[in-house]
Write a protein that holds these residues in place. Sequence first.
Motif, PDB file in Angstrom:
ATOM      1  N   GLU A 188       0.811  -1.133   0.088  1.00 29.62           N
ATOM      2  CA  GLU A 188      -0.037   0.057   0.102  1.00 29.62           C
ATOM      3  C   GLU A 188       0.910   1.058   0.028  1.00 29.62           C
ATOM      4  OE1 GLU A 188      -3.036  -0.061   3.006  1.00 29.62           O
ATOM      5  OE2 GLU A 188      -2.740   2.450   3.292  1.00 29.62           O
ATOM      6  N   GLN A 245     -10.302  -9.222  -3.381  1.00 30.08           N
ATOM      7  CA  GLN A 245     -10.767  -7.904  -2.554  1.00 30.08           C
ATOM      8  C   GLN A 245      -9.254  -7.780  -1.739  1.00 30.08           C
ATOM      9  OE1 GLN A 245     -14.525  -7.045  -1.277  1.00 30.08           O
ATOM     10  NE2 GLN A 245     -15.406  -7.601  -3.248  1.00 30.08           N
ATOM     11  N   ARG A 249      -8.581  -3.837  -2.318  1.00 31.03           N
ATOM     12  CA  ARG A 249      -8.827  -2.655  -1.242  1.00 31.03           C
ATOM     13  C   ARG A 249      -7.491  -2.096  -1.048  1.00 31.03           C
ATOM     14  NH1 ARG A 249     -13.627  -3.211   1.757  1.00 31.03           N
ATOM     15  NH2 ARG A 249     -14.935  -5.183   1.021  1.00 31.03           N
ATOM     16  N   THR A 250      -6.298  -2.768  -1.028  1.00 31.72           N
ATOM     17  CA  THR A 250      -5.071  -2.329  -0.720  1.00 31.72           C
ATOM     18  C   THR A 250      -4.822  -1.102  -1.799  1.00 31.72           C
ATOM     19  OG1 THR A 250      -4.024  -4.473   0.033  1.00 31.72           O
ATOM     20  CG2 THR A 250      -2.515  -2.862  -0.666  1.00 31.72           C
ATOM     21  N   ARG A 253      -6.783   1.768  -0.822  1.00 32.50           N
ATOM     22  CA  ARG A 253      -6.426   2.642   0.256  1.00 32.50           C
ATOM     23  C   ARG A 253      -5.371   3.526  -0.309  1.00 32.50           C
ATOM     24  NH1 ARG A 253      -7.512  -2.087   3.193  1.00 32.50           N
ATOM     25  NH2 ARG A 253      -5.172  -2.684   2.766  1.00 32.50           N
ATOM     26  N   GLU A 286     -16.533   1.708   1.085  1.00 31.95           N
ATOM     27  CA  GLU A 286     -16.209   1.161   2.458  1.00 31.95           C
ATOM     28  C   GLU A 286     -14.713   1.525   2.811  1.00 31.95           C
ATOM     29  OE1 GLU A 286     -18.674  -2.696   1.732  1.00 31.95           O
ATOM     30  OE2 GLU A 286     -16.444  -3.271   2.744  1.00 31.95           O
ATOM     31  N   GLU A 287     -13.763   1.672   1.937  1.00 33.58           N
ATOM     32  CA  GLU A 287     -12.604   1.868   2.376  1.00 33.58           C
ATOM     33  C   GLU A 287     -12.319   3.189   2.854  1.00 33.58           C
ATOM     34  OE1 GLU A 287      -9.968  -0.364   3.055  1.00 33.58           O
ATOM     35  OE2 GLU A 287     -11.366  -1.980   2.436  1.00 33.58           O
ATOM     36  N   LYS A 288     -12.907   4.078   2.189  1.00 39.04           N
ATOM     37  CA  LYS A 288     -13.030   5.408   2.087  1.00 39.04           C
ATOM     38  C   LYS A 288     -13.568   5.811   3.585  1.00 39.04           C
ATOM     39  CE  LYS A 288     -14.716   9.935   0.521  1.00 39.04           C
ATOM     40  NZ  LYS A 288     -15.426  10.571  -0.366  1.00 39.04           N
ATOM     41  N   LYS A 290     -13.627   3.625   6.232  1.00 40.54           N
ATOM     42  CA  LYS A 290     -12.555   3.305   7.477  1.00 40.54           C
ATOM     43  C   LYS A 290     -11.591   4.372   7.290  1.00 40.54           C
ATOM     44  CE  LYS A 290     -12.951  -1.463   5.650  1.00 40.54           C
ATOM     45  NZ  LYS A 290     -12.296  -2.608   5.165  1.00 40.54           N
ATOM     46  N   LEU A 291     -10.863   4.649   6.238  1.00 37.76           N
ATOM     47  CA  LEU A 291      -9.795   5.520   6.528  1.00 37.76           C
ATOM     48  C   LEU A 291     -10.159   6.939   7.093  1.00 37.76           C
ATOM     49  CD1 LEU A 291      -7.906   5.322   2.941  1.00 37.76           C
ATOM     50  CD2 LEU A 291      -7.188   4.475   5.348  1.00 37.76           C
TER      51      LEU A 291
END
Length: 449
Positions: A188, A245, A249-250, A253, A286-288, A290-291
């Motif tokens: 990442e 995923q 997802r990596t 992010r 979702e990733e957004k 979480k960050l």
Amino acid sequence: MQERAGDIRDVTKRVLSHLLGVTLPNPALIDEEVVIVAHDLTPSDTAQLDRKYVKGFITDIGGRTSHSAIMSRTLEIPAIVGAGSATTTISEGQTVIIDGIEGNALVDPSNEELKKYAEKSDAFAKQKAEWKELKDAKTVTADGKNFILGANIGTPKDVEGATDNGAEAVGLFRSEFLYMDASELPSEDDQFEAYKQAVEGMNGKQVVVRTMDIGGDKELPYLPLPEEMNPFLGYRAIRISLDRQDIFRTQLRALLRASNYGKLAIMFPMIATVKEFKEAKAVFEEEKEKLVKKGVAVSNDIEVGMMMEIPAAAMIADKLAQYSDFFSIGTNDLIQYSMAADRGNERVSYLYQPYNPSILRLIKNIIDASHKEGKWTGMCGEMAGDQIAVPILAGLGLDEFSMSATSILKTRSLLKKIDTTKMQELAKKATDDCETTEEVVELVKEYTK
Ligand code: PEP
Ligand code: MG
């Protein structure tokens, strides 16, 4: 089967070279001026070529939109692909002229031919110097309509070439080259650094990063994919990302974190259905979230769009336009799938027909659908820099043209001379009245005289 045989030969050669302690030719180690004559060059071979030494290349197989051909345009290395029998007719030590503009190679040219081509090369250099004057100009037509001309890049290192050639955006960052350049899945942080470098390098201008488009002719040695009969129709691009995923997802992010350093947009490759787009977008959201919850700075202004390169998607562009912030038309694939003609196969390369009314109608459908929803459409396939296609695309209302950086200035020079009202008339005739590619070409010549 033939392609797989090539893979086996490649592995055999590598094993033998290790056993015998013999070094195989490595394109990255070339340190004298050469013309490469090869059966084929993979995208990773081509990425390693140094234009200081490699003055041109000729391959037996390939088509105009094979990745080695696309990369030769970015690297500004004259190239001829799909020459058929170059490896059997040209031998080591012969002198070769490559005319990359016309697609001609001359073996053992006479003094007269050498002189003629030296003059042609000088004239081209002069023309390029004239185009250079448009580097900082806006792309405005004779009747005052603005277009955006972007560059296609493969690594952040290409940003310099993009800005040197007057790019107003990066319309396509082929992120899979980051994966192809590595010996394992890039972390990442490594990806974050690369995306950050690209957006910072573009200084506030938009950079559209396409999520990993592996598969087809782009392979990762460390991510073996199942053997398939039709890799271009197989497990690739967003299909892999939605399945794996962890990898997807990596990447998302890394992109989200980099969005804080400039104007970054994201698009998904090979979307065929509304469901795929919604799924990919949901993973992004979702990733957004979480960050953001973790307190990581993320831009609130990231456009999320999709490549339009599958005919099924083009047909439901009106539906997709309700969800996608923009479209980017990938004509390299859109044409191969519409014509059912492998883009890397020289035997069917006559079916690469960007001006065929069938293709133009699909493009029109995509652009109109996006505009109805107040969205924009770009094009990042090779057609966007094609001088016959550009007037038609301007008439169809394409908003952004993204191409090899080296084609930007000549396209700006062309667009400056045209009148969009006239081009709308041309586009209408081309899509509604013409039957063949040849008729469209004639029409463009007539309208741009
Ligand atoms: C395309 O398909 O037109 C495109 C731009 O993507 P790629 O050439 O990488 O498949
Ligand atoms: Mg594509």
